[in-house]
Enzyme design. Sequence first.
Site, PDB file in Angstrom:
ATOM      1  CG  ASP A   1     -64.229  40.493  79.216  1.00  0.00           C
ATOM      2  OD1 ASP A   1     -65.319  39.970  79.515  1.00  0.00           O
ATOM      3  OD2 ASP A   1     -63.171  40.240  79.821  1.00  0.00           O
TER       4      ASP A   1
ATOM      5  CE  LYS B   1     -64.266  37.553  81.491  1.00  0.00           C
ATOM      6  NZ  LYS B   1     -63.124  38.409  81.852  1.00  0.00           N
TER       7      LYS B   1
ATOM      8  CB  CYS C   1     -60.533  37.794  78.917  1.00  0.00           C
ATOM      9  SG  CYS C   1     -60.099  38.689  80.433  1.00  0.00           S
TER      10      CYS C   1
END
Length: 215
Positions: A18, A116, A161
């Site tokens: 990310d 995601k 995450c």
Amino acid sequence: MLTLHNLADRRCALLVIDMQYDFMPGGALAVKEGDALVPLINRLGRRFTRVILTQDWHPAGHISFAPSHPGHEPFQRITLPYGPQTLWPVHCVQGSQGAQLHADLDLPHAQLIARKGCNPDIDSYSAFMEADRSTPTGLTGYLREHGIDTLYVVGLALDFCVAWSAQDACKAGFTTYVVEDACRAIDLDGSLAGAWQAMLGLGVQRVQSQDLLGG
């Protein structure tokens, strides 16, 4: 004793979590010094034959967004049908500038971008499993089909995450390292300490970039 691998071995992969503008300073859900990771991740990436990126990719009105729950504020915790959920500012909306990967991320040999959080009704911190803890993303199958058994995890945010992805990787049977200085954390109400306790308890190994790069 820590046993590191030949990073160029095709059984090893760098998993970059990310690295998107909404998680950078000035973004909707900024992680302090998140942008400072980009040069280091680029250096690490050059050591790996296999690189995989993840990208938070929410539809508008996602269930994890605070405005989807009138009367609630960002960072409050509520219970949803699949369990506890921290509510977040609107971030990484599909197709938005904030959802784009940082332009200075220089990993042209990355083989996969795994998106995601696409399900409007379930959050997904982990690159492997959605937050209902029963819906797989498909990444486990991809890694196994490509003969990958060892992962080095970097990126944002360490206590959410990155941590969830590392734990799920370990549970799925992958040898898993988190490169601590190639991550940054939000550290919400002690979340960083809790994340490390959970990761180390499952067998995730904590390393530094110098362990991989030397010097």
